[in-house]
Design a protein around this motif. Structure first.
Motif, PDB file in Angstrom:
ATOM      1  N   UNK A  63      67.351   4.369  78.670  1.00  0.00           N
ATOM      2  CA  UNK A  63      66.280   4.162  79.640  1.00  0.00           C
ATOM      3  C   UNK A  63      65.236   3.257  79.005  1.00  0.00           C
ATOM      4  N   UNK A  64      64.756   2.269  79.773  1.00  0.00           N
ATOM      5  CA  UNK A  64      63.715   1.362  79.284  1.00  0.00           C
ATOM      6  C   UNK A  64      62.390   1.677  79.943  1.00  0.00           C
ATOM      7  N   UNK A  65      61.321   1.543  79.175  1.00  0.00           N
ATOM      8  CA  UNK A  65      59.983   1.717  79.731  1.00  0.00           C
ATOM      9  C   UNK A  65      59.685   0.526  80.640  1.00  0.00           C
ATOM     10  N   UNK A  66      59.297   0.818  81.867  1.00  0.00           N
ATOM     11  CA  UNK A  66      59.089  -0.242  82.842  1.00  0.00           C
ATOM     12  C   UNK A  66      57.764  -0.943  82.594  1.00  0.00           C
ATOM     13  N   UNK A  67      57.714  -2.222  82.923  1.00  0.00           N
ATOM     14  CA  UNK A  67      56.491  -3.047  82.906  1.00  0.00           C
ATOM     15  C   UNK A  67      56.029  -3.469  81.518  1.00  0.00           C
ATOM     16  N   UNK A  68      56.772  -3.138  80.459  1.00  0.00           N
ATOM     17  CA  UNK A  68      56.342  -3.586  79.137  1.00  0.00           C
ATOM     18  C   UNK A  68      57.517  -4.233  78.413  1.00  0.00           C
ATOM     19  N   UNK A  69      57.193  -4.985  77.366  1.00  0.00           N
ATOM     20  CA  UNK A  69      58.193  -5.579  76.489  1.00  0.00           C
ATOM     21  C   UNK A  69      57.711  -5.402  75.058  1.00  0.00           C
ATOM     22  N   UNK A 103      56.112   3.232  66.186  1.00  0.00           N
ATOM     23  CA  UNK A 103      54.983   3.719  66.969  1.00  0.00           C
ATOM     24  C   UNK A 103      55.444   4.489  68.193  1.00  0.00           C
ATOM     25  N   UNK A 104      56.512   4.043  68.845  1.00  0.00           N
ATOM     26  CA  UNK A 104      57.027   4.790  69.993  1.00  0.00           C
ATOM     27  C   UNK A 104      57.581   6.139  69.535  1.00  0.00           C
ATOM     28  N   UNK A 105      58.260   6.137  68.396  1.00  0.00           N
ATOM     29  CA  UNK A 105      58.791   7.394  67.860  1.00  0.00           C
ATOM     30  C   UNK A 105      57.657   8.349  67.511  1.00  0.00           C
ATOM     31  N   UNK A 106      56.586   7.815  66.955  1.00  0.00           N
ATOM     32  CA  UNK A 106      55.437   8.657  66.624  1.00  0.00           C
ATOM     33  C   UNK A 106      54.784   9.214  67.891  1.00  0.00           C
ATOM     34  N   UNK A 107      54.710   8.413  68.935  1.00  0.00           N
ATOM     35  CA  UNK A 107      54.099   8.870  70.184  1.00  0.00           C
ATOM     36  C   UNK A 107      54.928   9.968  70.842  1.00  0.00           C
ATOM     37  N   UNK A 135      51.372  12.087  78.759  1.00  0.00           N
ATOM     38  CA  UNK A 135      50.949  10.765  78.259  1.00  0.00           C
ATOM     39  C   UNK A 135      51.962   9.712  78.677  1.00  0.00           C
ATOM     40  N   UNK A 136      51.469   8.656  79.311  1.00  0.00           N
ATOM     41  CA  UNK A 136      52.315   7.549  79.730  1.00  0.00           C
ATOM     42  C   UNK A 136      52.710   6.744  78.493  1.00  0.00           C
ATOM     43  N   UNK A 139      51.778   2.957  78.487  1.00  0.00           N
ATOM     44  CA  UNK A 139      50.348   2.739  78.253  1.00  0.00           C
ATOM     45  C   UNK A 139      49.993   2.969  76.794  1.00  0.00           C
ATOM     46  N   UNK A 140      50.621   3.965  76.168  1.00  0.00           N
ATOM     47  CA  UNK A 140      50.341   4.243  74.759  1.00  0.00           C
ATOM     48  C   UNK A 140      50.797   3.096  73.862  1.00  0.00           C
ATOM     49  N   UNK A 141      51.951   2.518  74.161  1.00  0.00           N
ATOM     50  CA  UNK A 141      52.442   1.399  73.354  1.00  0.00           C
ATOM     51  C   UNK A 141      51.534   0.178  73.493  1.00  0.00           C
ATOM     52  N   UNK A 142      51.034  -0.046  74.696  1.00  0.00           N
ATOM     53  CA  UNK A 142      50.105  -1.161  74.894  1.00  0.00           C
ATOM     54  C   UNK A 142      48.769  -0.884  74.212  1.00  0.00           C
ATOM     55  N   UNK A 143      48.357   0.359  74.232  1.00  0.00           N
ATOM     56  CA  UNK A 143      47.054   0.721  73.669  1.00  0.00           C
ATOM     57  C   UNK A 143      46.999   0.460  72.169  1.00  0.00           C
ATOM     58  N   UNK A 144      48.111   0.694  71.457  1.00  0.00           N
ATOM     59  CA  UNK A 144      48.128   0.476  70.011  1.00  0.00           C
ATOM     60  C   UNK A 144      48.548  -0.943  69.646  1.00  0.00           C
ATOM     61  N   UNK A 145      48.904  -1.756  70.648  1.00  0.00           N
ATOM     62  CA  UNK A 145      49.173  -3.159  70.387  1.00  0.00           C
ATOM     63  C   UNK A 145      50.577  -3.492  69.942  1.00  0.00           C
TER      64      UNK A 145
END
Length: 225
Positions: A63-69, A103-107, A135-136, A139-145
């Motif tokens: 499954x891929x997170x939508x709207x981000x790359x 970072x995704x694994x940590x989240x 927690x989305x 959004x978390x991945x974008x928040x940490x850059x």
């Protein structure tokens, strides 16, 4: 006389039906409805494959997170703080792909993840909005850059990216090639890929997404005065 009445009654029953008769008829033909397709929802523990992809072992499903790359695992970024250029031939490499995954694994941690599929990509992989403990994850991945919005024109996440870019979080503190351009141009996509390969791609880039590139353009040509 009786024969005449019987013939008249029989004729009334065998007359062809009209449109009005069909409207008045209590018998209604069965209707055919198109089935309503519902996208699936996945729930459970996941394994993190990269900075935007999850794996559900119980469903054997990616499954891929939508709207981000995010950077691919073999992709490198470069540190713009290139100090001693006589001793160091190029900027220090930054493994943006593995850092995005970390970072995704940590989240996610050990928490169960719920992913509601909203679409399917060109490769058939479901794209979903995924949450862990409310927690989305996108959004978390974008928040940490360590991710960027896939389509800035229509993304609801753009504010998260803008704040991360302004603060130089994650990959926004590096020279990083746009992921779509990297996928088109990178010949070697194995995990043994060397940083110099992405250094060469950055030198002939077509588009740029990281703020350090823009900062470099604003610098004056002469720095001795």
């Amino acid at each position: 006389m009786k024969r005449y009445l019987a013939a008249a009654v029989l004729a009334a029953f065998v007359q062809p039906a009209t449109a009005a008769d069909l409207v008045k008829s209590p018998i209604i033909a069965s209707r055919q409805y198109a089935p309503v397709y519902q996208y699936p929802i996945y729930k459970g523990r996941v394994a993190v494959m990269d900075g935007r992809t999850l794996w559900y072992p119980q469903y054997a499903q990616r499954v891929r997170l939508v709207d981000i790359d995010a950077c691919e695992l073999p992709q490198w970024a470069l540190d713009p703080k290139w100090g001693n250029r006589e001793r160091q031939k190029g900027p220090s490499p930054v493994p943006c792909g593995p850092l995005s995954k970390a970072w995704l694994k940590r989240t996610v941690g050990n928490r169960p993840v719920e992913c509601s599929v909203v679409a399917y990509g060109h490769d058939g992989i479901p794209q979903a909005r995924c949450t862990a403990r409310g927690r989305d994850l996108a959004a978390e991945m974008l928040r940490v850059g360590w991710a960027r919005v896939a389509s800035p024109a229509s993304s609801q996440y753009l504010a998260y990216q803008n704040r991360a870019m302004a603060a130089r979080y994650g990959m926004w503190a590096t020279y990083v090639l746009d992921m779509n351009e990297w996928r088109r141009k990178a010949v070697d996509k194995t995990l043994d890929r060397r940083p110099i390969a992405d250094f060469n791609l950055l030198a002939e880039r077509e588009s740029e997404i990281s703020p350090p590139f823009l900062d470099a353009r604003r610098k004056p040509k002469r720095t001795d005065r």
